[in-house]
Write a protein that holds these residues in place. Sequence first.
Motif, PDB file in Angstrom:
ATOM      1  N   GLU A  21     -91.863 -82.606  48.717  1.00 51.32           N
ATOM      2  CA  GLU A  21     -93.354 -82.381  49.427  1.00 51.32           C
ATOM      3  C   GLU A  21     -93.033 -81.720  50.774  1.00 51.32           C
ATOM      4  O   GLU A  21     -94.052 -81.375  51.013  1.00 51.32           O
ATOM      5  CB  GLU A  21     -93.508 -83.905  49.234  1.00 51.32           C
ATOM      6  N   GLU A  22     -92.033 -81.874  51.117  1.00 60.65           N
ATOM      7  CA  GLU A  22     -91.966 -81.304  52.433  1.00 60.65           C
ATOM      8  C   GLU A  22     -92.222 -79.637  52.473  1.00 60.65           C
ATOM      9  O   GLU A  22     -92.815 -79.107  53.515  1.00 60.65           O
ATOM     10  CB  GLU A  22     -90.608 -81.414  53.148  1.00 60.65           C
ATOM     11  N   LYS A  23     -91.902 -79.075  51.599  1.00 62.81           N
ATOM     12  CA  LYS A  23     -92.023 -77.628  51.246  1.00 62.81           C
ATOM     13  C   LYS A  23     -93.534 -77.232  51.414  1.00 62.81           C
ATOM     14  O   LYS A  23     -94.085 -76.709  51.924  1.00 62.81           O
ATOM     15  CB  LYS A  23     -91.300 -76.850  50.158  1.00 62.81           C
ATOM     16  N   ALA A  24     -94.110 -78.325  50.480  1.00 60.25           N
ATOM     17  CA  ALA A  24     -95.689 -78.008  50.282  1.00 60.25           C
ATOM     18  C   ALA A  24     -96.212 -78.202  51.683  1.00 60.25           C
ATOM     19  O   ALA A  24     -97.287 -77.520  51.879  1.00 60.25           O
ATOM     20  CB  ALA A  24     -96.071 -78.874  49.095  1.00 60.25           C
ATOM     21  N   ALA A  25     -95.866 -79.163  52.282  1.00 61.31           N
ATOM     22  CA  ALA A  25     -96.363 -79.338  53.586  1.00 61.31           C
ATOM     23  C   ALA A  25     -96.366 -78.298  54.709  1.00 61.31           C
ATOM     24  O   ALA A  25     -97.327 -77.799  55.329  1.00 61.31           O
ATOM     25  CB  ALA A  25     -96.145 -80.773  54.128  1.00 61.31           C
ATOM     26  N   GLU A  26     -95.096 -77.826  54.751  1.00 62.12           N
ATOM     27  CA  GLU A  26     -94.910 -76.705  55.497  1.00 62.12           C
ATOM     28  C   GLU A  26     -95.669 -75.426  55.118  1.00 62.12           C
ATOM     29  O   GLU A  26     -96.226 -74.815  55.997  1.00 62.12           O
ATOM     30  CB  GLU A  26     -93.361 -76.351  55.589  1.00 62.12           C
ATOM     31  N   ASP A  27     -95.739 -75.034  53.954  1.00 67.90           N
ATOM     32  CA  ASP A  27     -96.406 -74.071  53.530  1.00 67.90           C
ATOM     33  C   ASP A  27     -97.757 -74.075  53.864  1.00 67.90           C
ATOM     34  O   ASP A  27     -98.407 -73.108  54.247  1.00 67.90           O
ATOM     35  CB  ASP A  27     -96.175 -73.841  51.891  1.00 67.90           C
ATOM     36  N   HIS A  28     -98.350 -75.412  53.630  1.00 71.06           N
ATOM     37  CA  HIS A  28     -99.852 -75.559  54.142  1.00 71.06           C
ATOM     38  C   HIS A  28     -99.737 -75.246  55.860  1.00 71.06           C
ATOM     39  O   HIS A  28    -100.838 -74.639  56.002  1.00 71.06           O
ATOM     40  CB  HIS A  28    -100.386 -77.007  53.830  1.00 71.06           C
ATOM     41  N   VAL A  29     -98.987 -75.748  56.541  1.00 70.16           N
ATOM     42  CA  VAL A  29     -99.015 -75.462  58.009  1.00 70.16           C
ATOM     43  C   VAL A  29     -99.099 -73.843  58.145  1.00 70.16           C
ATOM     44  O   VAL A  29     -99.761 -73.425  58.997  1.00 70.16           O
ATOM     45  CB  VAL A  29     -98.044 -76.373  58.640  1.00 70.16           C
ATOM     46  N   ASN A 159     -90.305 -70.947  56.789  1.00 67.76           N
ATOM     47  CA  ASN A 159     -90.223 -72.541  56.688  1.00 67.76           C
ATOM     48  C   ASN A 159     -88.957 -72.960  57.474  1.00 67.76           C
ATOM     49  O   ASN A 159     -88.121 -72.396  57.793  1.00 67.76           O
ATOM     50  CB  ASN A 159     -90.436 -73.047  55.206  1.00 67.76           C
ATOM     51  N   SER A 184     -93.442 -73.531  61.161  1.00 71.54           N
ATOM     52  CA  SER A 184     -94.459 -74.654  61.277  1.00 71.54           C
ATOM     53  C   SER A 184     -94.391 -75.282  62.581  1.00 71.54           C
ATOM     54  O   SER A 184     -95.097 -76.051  62.782  1.00 71.54           O
ATOM     55  CB  SER A 184     -93.913 -75.565  60.029  1.00 71.54           C
TER      56      SER A 184
END
Length: 190
Positions: A21-29, A159, A184
């Motif tokens: 989930e951390e990758k998805a959050a970083e991609d969003h940022v 990332n 990020s």
Amino acid sequence: MNKNELRQKQVTRLDHFAETEEKAAEDHVLLQKIMDSELLATSQSIGITSSLPYEVDTSRLIAQLWDQGKDVYLAKANNNPEHSQDFISYTYMTKITKSKYGVEEVLDPNATINNELDLIIVPGLAFTLDTHQRLGFGGGYYDRFLAKHPQAKTVALVNSKMIFKTATWQIEPTDIPIQTIITSQSNLQD
């Protein structure tokens, strides 16, 4: 560790990270940061690569660029000894195919090529914060392209697993540093 060993290590590291989930959050940022950047605001023609699952996701970025009326051009590696590449016009109507590297590319052989881009979003496996060097995938396509088109602004979306404080790999004279690194955590520019 040589470049090929580091590439393999990074692909494994990024593959594991892609499942979090951390990758998805970083991609969003990263998406928000580039969309809010002056760099993007002042660019009309954007070169980009369709991302692999372990890379920073570019699919939503491409959709938002289209929504903003930007001209999007997808990288296409040419099948030649020079390892050249072109950027091909890409819209939501464009038919695509997977290259031998597994990357989506424009299928239409008559599609418009534009190598005089305002901005190129450069992919990679690792990026240095001190000199903005990039560890690519080993084909040299981007370094050759950027050497021939130095007028284009370059940016990388990086990332936390791609960040290196300094290069742990050998930098070659043909390696082209990236002008802007967006992480990020912060934006870093030369």
